[in-house]
Structure formats: structure tokens, C-alpha cells
Design a protein around this motif. Structure first.
Motif, mmCIF file in Angstrom:
data_model
loop_
_atom_site.group_PDB
_atom_site.id
_atom_site.type_symbol
_atom_site.label_atom_id
_atom_site.label_comp_id
_atom_site.label_asym_id
_atom_site.label_seq_id
_atom_site.Cartn_x
_atom_site.Cartn_y
_atom_site.Cartn_z
ATOM 1 N N TYR D 258 0.872 -1.173 0.000
ATOM 2 C CA TYR D 258 0.000 0.000 0.000
ATOM 3 C C TYR D 258 0.902 1.214 0.000
ATOM 4 C CZ TYR D 258 -3.985 2.776 1.771
ATOM 5 O OH TYR D 258 -4.994 3.684 1.941
ATOM 6 N N VAL D 259 0.808 2.016 -1.044
ATOM 7 C CA VAL D 259 1.753 3.109 -1.248
ATOM 8 C C VAL D 259 1.030 4.445 -1.205
ATOM 9 C CG1 VAL D 259 3.447 4.087 -2.846
ATOM 10 C CG2 VAL D 259 3.143 1.606 -2.715
ATOM 11 N N ARG D 260 1.653 5.417 -0.570
ATOM 12 C CA ARG D 260 1.184 6.795 -0.673
ATOM 13 C C ARG D 260 2.316 7.600 -1.288
ATOM 14 N NH1 ARG D 260 0.096 5.608 4.501
ATOM 15 N NH2 ARG D 260 -2.069 5.205 5.037
ATOM 16 N N ARG D 264 -1.458 10.458 -3.997
ATOM 17 C CA ARG D 264 -2.424 9.368 -4.091
ATOM 18 C C ARG D 264 -2.023 8.202 -3.199
ATOM 19 N NH1 ARG D 264 0.583 8.411 -9.178
ATOM 20 N NH2 ARG D 264 1.518 6.365 -8.885
ATOM 21 N N TRP D 265 -3.008 7.430 -2.799
ATOM 22 C CA TRP D 265 -2.774 6.223 -2.018
ATOM 23 C C TRP D 265 -3.250 5.026 -2.836
ATOM 24 C CZ3 TRP D 265 -7.258 3.494 -1.249
ATOM 25 C CH2 TRP D 265 -8.485 4.213 -1.263
ATOM 26 N N GLY D 266 -2.668 3.863 -2.556
ATOM 27 C CA GLY D 266 -3.134 2.658 -3.236
ATOM 28 C C GLY D 266 -2.010 1.719 -3.585
ATOM 29 N N GLY D 267 -2.252 0.908 -4.597
ATOM 30 C CA GLY D 267 -1.256 -0.082 -4.975
ATOM 31 C C GLY D 267 -1.373 -0.405 -6.448
#
Lengths: 337, 337, 337, 337
Positions: D258-260, D264-267
């Protein structure tokens, strides 16, 4: 080398049994040749459904057996040193469950023995490196895509602990995984350890202080910490949040079917490390087998085992003093560079 | 009391303007009666679309104006003490943006003045207490539903900092929110502060060390920490993970529309505190107005302002020494018990 | 116009009470002037804590009262037509809870009356348009950022239904929200409705078939569907997944504190529409008040009320036949273009 | 049986190569004995790094070879029938990639041949049944824990399609997986198929209408639908939402790191079916090998292949007519009950 690895599994406890079944049912290119346990009944039970495997009570006998050409060590850590030296004598592939040995001095002796042998034969069982998300985070760090890594925050929770689990074991058996993880993620050695003891849970056994907050630094100054909490009741959890110059990455988040019922949404927490890392164990053992068949190791080395043992010693001292304790390491032999 | 709060807003900077619009457009039971700014043009611009509000350059003149029966202080912290004492003289409802004052001594003088007045008139603008998730976590902690609270881990990230943002401001302006949050969640005072400085980001301005790891303890031993990272680039984030005897609770997770496009899934990170806490500000100001109309305060008190000022002093000292610095507090006056 | 909206709230049932409290405590620029309910005790109870508001049993009397300059209609739908015509006679701002009226013919009469008046006075209470995520999805669709919108999948679940909730009400009171949502998202009219009835839950009351699968098409061919399930037990849920040429967007996902305890992770499901859309109601009513004070409407028009009524008629017919039923609309008056 | 399965892999295209590597490197208890492809170079290339495997151009020759005791069929579907009959003649374990055959008549002939043989030898490659989440949802349905299953909503998205992918293939090659999934989840046969064609994406090749909305019913009336969208651009997605009497369960949600970053956040979205179902393929093939070594099949039967072929025929007809098309099945032979 021969077509197949014929493995002697030393130790038929929980981890040993798990590896025996894995080798017997899922791993390609290996078979279980022998199972050794000082408890003969346990050894026999472990090979009952493994045609062709023999049950022994003596490790040396297994190493001497003509059917054996590799060894997987799954006994308690204090029994590792002797069998490691014996297996190095045989110059065969060795997979040693962590810890390599329980203290830095004995680990250093193993490193020296391997250095004398002149090639790496020992792979240490830090299986988290084979978890898909660990691997992806490792790649992301090395890619530099998000800039430099600055902070590593770890949560490590167990639902509860087996009887006799002491404060020292909390470092040596649990946090040892994060010692390796921090070294794996950063590619650096850990330089100091500090431990904070705060308000304890009432669910810990007498004499055990839980949770603990372990503070680490690496050679380049990355700030790492570990919330170790081994009586967390609700389940097993191993998660990491890495902060970079240009972003933040989390691994170990919950997944699985998502349910809404009875006024709540969510899913099931993983109950334990076997379920959490089952796939990682399979990948680890397959990597070991594949590498061993080519005369290499396929994962963490004896040096990794030694360095984490040194971290553990510092961690146990830090637990007692509350102070920041430096990690002392001998110079790294060329074999491991 | 009169039917409506007629508020003098002191300070027409970013926060002041925000509160003026809030009072003018969304808050029930209050109106903006006056705006004070030493920059007359700024004051005038701020009331341009607020019929009935006057623009002034002197705070005392606003307090003396017959149309004013309440005051909202939104100037920089070093200007707070004087207007606070003047407003206490008038015995009117006061909402003071955090910090109460920039140091513990001046904050203590304000506490003493209010104690002498004999009733609580000052509410301090720690708006996070009004965030829905903060409120829910607070309730959950007080309910005892998950047993005792043991650990509080905080992430506090800003995309970047305004010019001139110093290491001290990183404690006084940023971590001050977590000082209040820890006190709010635990209902206890903070007893010590330690600060770890590790590998810094290259995106911080000269002279600023970022990120920092702030370690806190409360009177019952709850271990709290704050990863403060004010040049995190990717956006704004305020999150807390609370570990209990029987579970773990996280707040501040990402939400909003969930998009899958261009090979990635996810959503947008909140860009700043205004967006993150817009609803909390509305709730906070409405709570202040509702309470003020009944002669009460509806949130954090001057004591809370004083206690966090003492934490900030300890934090700044800890930042310089690396040591664990105790937080020294005067005895709590009965007015706040 | 005058400084404040002085609202007569017609109907002191659940929604009416909710709006009275909202207007009395949170909305800026409006006050409750009168509450009308045929049950006098209910009307009186509703104004008990609203100083200055009078209790009446007759809507016309409220409209004639000099203190009233706006009306909010919250009675059951079959009572709307009469008060709407009376309020249009007065040429005052009208907020009418959905449905505008229960059928297309009566809704069309209201549209014609407003057209004759020559300006839009009626705003219909489709509050979902004011939900933050609905608004964001609407913006995203209009932006064209992800290409053309192709598919809209809706889940609409209630924990259970009030006594006497019929199959027709399932369309007229529940799916009506999605009829408006599809029109809002696409900016197009709905051209046909089909209803699938499958295996029903045993938790539905006798005579009610639940869940149902409602299939819609818009004028450009967007495929929309609604899983309406009003005895879903576990809670309330309103979610939409929009598929575009270059991505997919979901709204209405669970959020709030994230808890891990007792072997499970997750959070609480929203119990009902009041909790789910509380903020949207506040935004809706404030938008109505702000627009009304400027002589405009601030949301869905009488045409929107009429068009959804026509969809409902087609939906109820489709429910009975299983066939795809076209939606028949009169030509749109220029007033609404 | 012999200790190991010695498999002839028929077809050295993308799936064939994938299975060859799987059998050669990861599957326990099997080895690749032969690879057959009409393109001799392709067959040779496929065995280049598989010691002991021979390359052939004729399937019958492989079946006749003494080293072969099992067969895995990975050719295009229209080539399956002949080799299936030939392999049934040999009475050896058969894993046949889906579809069993391209139409219901030829599939029925295969079923009859196996019935005549008198034991199940054919396992069909519906690998989704081996996905961990599919398996868990299946167990949850069978447990009755959430009451009866009522609705199954499926999303099936591919980033794009290979050249020449027709509307018929969209049913026969893509939706066929959901036909099997619905049958697997419900344990029932599908009784009718309807297809809705709406607004198409501009990213589909000429002659292909995409997305499509496929509506299914099962014998007990479970309402199932499939949003099939094969030029979705953003990645691969296979997700299911099951609604029960007492809750809702979703599988196939995004996971992974899970990346910010960059606001943006997400994967990352899974790029394709190989990545999405890699583990499921491994589990499927191991299950087949383990069962075959005991003389059984370990998954979907020839009947499953036949029944889904009948669904596909109805689906293709439904695509052309827009009407609800019944699925016609012959009586189920006792061998499969």
C-alpha cells in the motif's frame, strides 16, 4: 550434483514436522531421506506417511548415512552449533532454522568454520525474505523510486506465547525477525538497540513484560522501531510501514474475503505465523533446494545469522538497562561480501 | 445571554479567514461582529462579503465595541497572551487557536488569571478532538471494551513546510497536536519526552531536521510515539494506531472514492489539514458557540493549553539533547478538575 | 430578500423532526417558524425546544402566517401535491422531500404549475447528490478524465423495512434514489426499466419479494443496475461502482475506525440512512437556504421529481411483468433546461 | 500406480509453456516426459531446459510412448476432442485446459466416452476453484453460516484482448469462467442466460461489443450477473460479491503493498490472469497430480466441462437476441453424481 536433494531433517517438533510434510508433498527436487529426533517415537511418527524415509535418534548417524546429501536443522537453537559443525565437515547443503545459534560467540565460531571450508553451505531460515510483500518492499527500496528510505516502523504481534516464554525469548525468538528484516530492507548493519517498557498487558504470563518498544538504528541512520506485542489476543500480525523521501509504503495489511454481517465489516485475522507465512516457507525451501542442487545457497547466510545474534545480545542488554546499547560486530569475512 | 454570539475575530490570516467564513456561512447562533488585523487592508478584505461586520486594527477596541460579546483569537501564538488577559477582563467567551501561548510560563499566567476570574471562559483550538474518528477512538478507550490502552503510535505528515519553519516549530506547531491527542485519549498527563533524529530527507529546508521520532510516556506508563515528518511530499496524513489488551484500533486511514486506472488502485491523499479537518473545525466552532450561549466552554481548557505548552518545552529540550526529558507541571487548579 | 429563511416544516414525523432540529441547531440563515402536523400533540412536541416556533395542524394556515416565508415538506408523498400547489401560490422557496408526488401525472401537474409561475421554486430532497463521494464521482464523470462512463452498478441495502413496506414501495421509496442518482451521474434520462426476481430471503415480510435486481438504461445506452435488498440484516449500505473507458471508480465503501479484535479485522457498518447521509442532509439544507435567500433553488428540480416519478411507474410495471418497460416522459419545459 | 506422474503436455503455447515450467520446477510427484506441438521448433524450445523430456509433433505418439502415463492438454479448444478420446482409450489421468470442447455436442460425446470407460479420468482446468478466496467463499456458502445465498455479482475485466477476439470468444473464453464459478459456488446448474449490450468502449477492436452484462439464473433462483469488460485498460480484475440472507461477502479485492506518493494512495492492479491466479494454477496442478497418483481426479469433471459448454451456447445465442435463453442439459450420468 545428484538429481534430487535427499534431506535429513533434524528435529521433529512443530517446525520440523511442517518442513517434513512440505518436502514430502510440495517441494520439487527434494525428498525426505531421514528424520532425527532424540525422542524415537516422535521421529517414527514423523516418517509414518513418508515412504523411504528412515527414523533416527542421532544427528551424526543421519549425516553419515549414504542416502543423505543435505540437512535441514529444526531443533531448538541451543542444539544448532554441534550439528552445524558436523554438517560443515560433510560439506553438504544446510538449511538452519533461525537462530543460527543462540549467541554471537557461537555464531561467530560457525562463521569461522564455514570461512575455513571456503564456500557458503549454510542458509539461515529467515523466511520473511520470501514473503511476496517483503520481497516487493525490498525491491522498491533498492530501486530508489521513492528516494531514500528514512524510517521503518514494525508491528509484530502474536496472539499469545507458549509456556516459559521469557523476556529474553521475546528478543531472541520474536524481534530477531525484525533484526533480519531491517538488515534485509536497508542492506546495512544495525548499530544500536534501545528498549522501552511501558504499561504491560494483564494477559502476559508472570515475569514477562509485554508489549515492548524496540528502537533500532542502522549505519546510515535509518530510524527503525518494533512494537513487539506477544499476547495481543486478537491474532497474528506482522506489518511494516516504510517512510521514504517521496512516499510511504505499508505491507502486511489484512486481506482475504471481506464480509459484512451483524453490523460489522471486515475479515478474519491470520491466526499464526504458519498461516501468515505458509507460502513464504514453501518459496524459501524451494529456493534452498534449487540453489543447493547448483552448489549455492539461496538466501540468508551464516553471516546474517551471526549479525542478528549480535543484535539479540544488544537487545537483551537494552531490555535490562533502558539505555541505547551499541551492536558490536567482528569484521565481515570476504566469503560473505 | 443574548440570542446570538457576536464574535470579534482577531487575526485575518489563513486560519482567521477560514473561521470568519465558517461563522458567517455555516455556524448557527453566531455572527461575525468584527475582524481585527494590524494590517488594515487585510481586515477590510476579510469583512468585504460579511455584511454588518466591522474592520479594526486594535484588539482592545474590538473587545470594547458594544456589538462584540465573544472573541476568537487566530493570531500567531506570541500575540495571544495580551488579548487573552484583556478578554478575560471582559468575562466573555474566548476561543483561542492553539497554542494557548508559546511557553509554559505565559500559559500558566493565563491559567491563573482565569482561575482568579473563577469560571472557565477559554476554549483552546485543539480541533482534532472534534474529528469523528478521534471522538470514536476516545469513546472506545473510555469504554474499556478492549481492555486497557497500552500503546499509541502516531503518524503526522505534512507535504512540506512554510518558509522559516524551524525545528522548534516542528514541536510547537506540529507535535503539539499529538501532545494534546495523547492527553485526550489517555486522560492522563505526559510525563516525559525523548526525540530521535535519524537519516534526514533531502527535501527539508536548511537547518530543519526531518523526520523526527518523538517518544512520550504518560503517568500510567502508556508508551506513545509520533513519527513527525513535515516534508513528506505525498500529502497530509494524521493517523493513530492504538494497541489495547484485547485488540488494536487504527484511525486516519485513507478513504474517499476508490479508483482503478492505469495499472493502479487507490484514491487521493488529503492535501492538507484544512481538507482533513474541515468537518472537525465546523463541529468545534459550533460546540464552542452552543456552549458559550449557555455560559460554558465546549472543549479543551486553558489547563490543556498550559499542559501542552509544558510538553512542548520538554520536547524542544529533548530535540537538542537526545535524552528523555521530564515534563514539569504546576499543580492543577480546582477550577479544571 | 429578508435576512433569514423562516421555515414552516410540514410533517413532524421522523424526517420532519430531523429537519426541525437541523434548522434549529446547525443551519445558518434559517429558523423554524412553524411546525405543522395533523396530530397536534406531535406538532407541539416538535416545537417544545424550539423557541419562537409555533405548532399548527393546517398547512395552509402555516403558509398564510406572516412569520413564514419558506416551506419544507416532510409529509408522506401522497400529501405533497396539495401543499405544493398552495406553496407555489405563495411564490415562496419550497424544499419537498422525495418523492415530489407519488405518480407521474400528479408530478406533471406540479411541473406545469411551476412553469406557469415562471420561476423555479421547488427543490426536491434527493440528498445523495450532496454526499461528498457522490459529488466527487459526479465531477469525475463530467471531467471526462477516465473517458466515457459505460456501466453503473449500485448496491442499495437496508437492514430491514418498516411494517407495511410493499413491493411498490421498494421501487417508489428505495430505488427512486438510484433513479435520481443515475440521472445525476449521467446527466441523461432513463429510457427503460427491467426487474429480475430471484431467490428471496426468508427475512422479508409476507408479500414482499426481496432482493430484486433492477436493470436500467439511459438515453446514450449506459447500462445501470441496482441490487436492491431491503432486509439485508447486517446494516445499511449504499454503494456505486462506475466503469469507464479507462478505469473503474467505487464509492460508498466502508470506513471509520479499523479494529482488530477476537480474530477479526474491520469496523462497524452504518446502521441506517440517517447516519450514512447525515452530513449530506446538512449540506443539502444549507444549499437550499443559501440559494433561497438569493431567490434560486440549490438542487434537484420539480422536473427531476417528475422524471423519477415516471421511472418509478415503469419500475413498478416492470416488477409485475418481468419485461423491459420503456419510461415515458413529456417534453421538458424550457424553465428546466 | 508408479511413484511419479510422467506427463505429456500437448500444446506448447503460452499456457502449455507455463504448465511445463510448473511441472518441471515446482510440482512434487510429476515430471514432464514429453511436449507435443505441431510446430516442431516450438516443441523443442519448450523442452530445452527440461532434461529427460522429449519433443514430439503428434499427440498419439506421445500417448503411445512408454515414458508417458498422464496427459495435460493445453491446445486451443477445437483440438481437444480428438486427443481426449485418444487419452481415454489409454485410460490415463487427463488434465484438460478449459474449455473441455468448444460446444455442448462434442463435450457430451466426451462425457459419454468417459461414462463408457466407467471411471473419471478427465479433470477440466477451471483453476479459479483453487484460488484461496474462491475456496473460502465456497466453504462459507456451503456452511450456511450467513443463511442462503441469494445473489452473485461478478466483475471480470481484462486490460485488452488478443487480436481476433470475437464476441463469441468473450462468452466462450472469458465468461465461461463465471459459468463454472456460479455452478461451483451454488452447486446448481445454470438455467438461463440473458445478455445486455449497452454503450461500448471506444477501446474495443472492430466487431467486438465491450462491455457486456450477462444475467444468469440457477435452478434454485439465485440471481447471478457478470460484468464482462475485456478492454478495461487499467488491468486485470476478477471479483465476486455474494449476498446472503444475513450478510455480504466480497472476494477479489485489491491487496499488496500500500503506497502513498504523489498525492495518491493505493497499490498496483494485477496485470493479468497469470499473476492473479499463479498460486491457483500451482494448487490445481498439484491437486491433479496428487489425485492422479491415487487413481482419482482432483477437480472439475468432464460433466462440468459439458455443462459450461451448454451455458456458453446459450450465452452466445443470448448475445445475439437480447432475450433470456434457457440452458438445455442432457441428464447427468450416474458416474458424476
Amino acid at each position: 550434483m545428484t538429481e534430487n536433494l535427499r534431506v535429513a531433517v533434524i528435529g521433529a517438533g512443530r517446525m520440523g514436522i511442517d518442513h517434513i510434510q512440505r518436502l514430502h508433498r510440495r517441494i520439487h527436487g527434494a525428498k525426505v531421506a531421514a528424520v532425527v529426533d532424540i525422542d524415537q517415537d516422535r521421529a517414527r511418527a514423523a516418517v509414518a506417511d513418508v515412504p523411504g524415509a528412515i527414523a533416527l535418534t542421532d544427528g551424526q548417524a543421519a549425516l553419515d548415512h549414504p542416502d543423505v546429501n543435505a540437512v535441514l536443522i529444526a531443533t531448538p537453537g541451543f542444539l544448532h552449533e554441534e550439528i552445524l559443525h558436523a554438517a560443515l565437515e560433510k560439506d553438504i547443503p544446510i538449511l538452519c532454522e533461525k537462530p543460527l545459534t543462540p549467541d554471537a560467540d557461537s555464531a561467530w565460531r560457525v562463521v569461522q568454520a564455514e570461512e575455513k571450508l571456503g564456500r557458503q553451505r549454510i542458509q539461515v531460515g529467515f523466511m520473511r525474505r520470501y514473503d511476496a510483500e517483503y520481497a516487493q518492499l525490498g525491491e522498491l527500496i533498492r530501486s530508489g523510486e521513492l528516494g531514500e528510505l528514512l524510517v521503518l516502523h514494525h508491528q509484530h504481534r502474536n496472539p499469545n506465547t507458549p509456556p516459559g516464554f521469557t523476556n529474553e525469548m521475546l528478543i531472541n525468538d520474536s524481534v530477531v525477525h525484525e533484526f533480519d528484516a531491517v538488515r534485509f530492507f536497508t542492506g546495512e548493519e544495525i548499530t544500536s538497540v534501545q528498549v522501552r517498557l511501558g504499561k504491560p498487558t494483564r494477559n502476559a504470563p508472570a515475569g514477562q513484560h509485554d508489549p515492548q518498544h524496540v528502537l533500532l538504528e542502522t549505519s546510515s541512520g535509518v530510524l527503525a522501531d518494533v512494537e513487539i506485542y506477544v499476547n495481543a489476543q486478537y491474532g497474528y500480525e506482522v506489518a511494516t510501514q516504510a517512510s521514504f523521501e517521496q512516499g510511504v509504503v505499508s505491507i502486511g495489511n489484512d486481506s482475504g474475503p471481506y464480509v459484512r454481517t451483524q453490523g460489522r465489516w471486515g475479515g478474519k485475522v491470520t491466526p499464526g505465523f504458519v498461516e501468515r507465512f505458509a507460502a513464504a516457507y514453501d518459496v524459501e525451501i524451494q529456493a534452498w533446494v534449487d540453489a543447493a542442487l547448483e552448489g549455492r545457497i539461496g538466501g540468508p547466510s551464516a553471516w546474517d545469522g551471526y549479525a542478528t545474534a549480535a543484535c539479540c545480545e544488544a537487545g537483551v542488554e537494552a531490555q535490562k538497562t533502558g539505555a541505547k546499547v551499541p551492536v558490536r560486530l567482528n569484521e565481515k569475512p570476504a566469503l560473505y561480501s
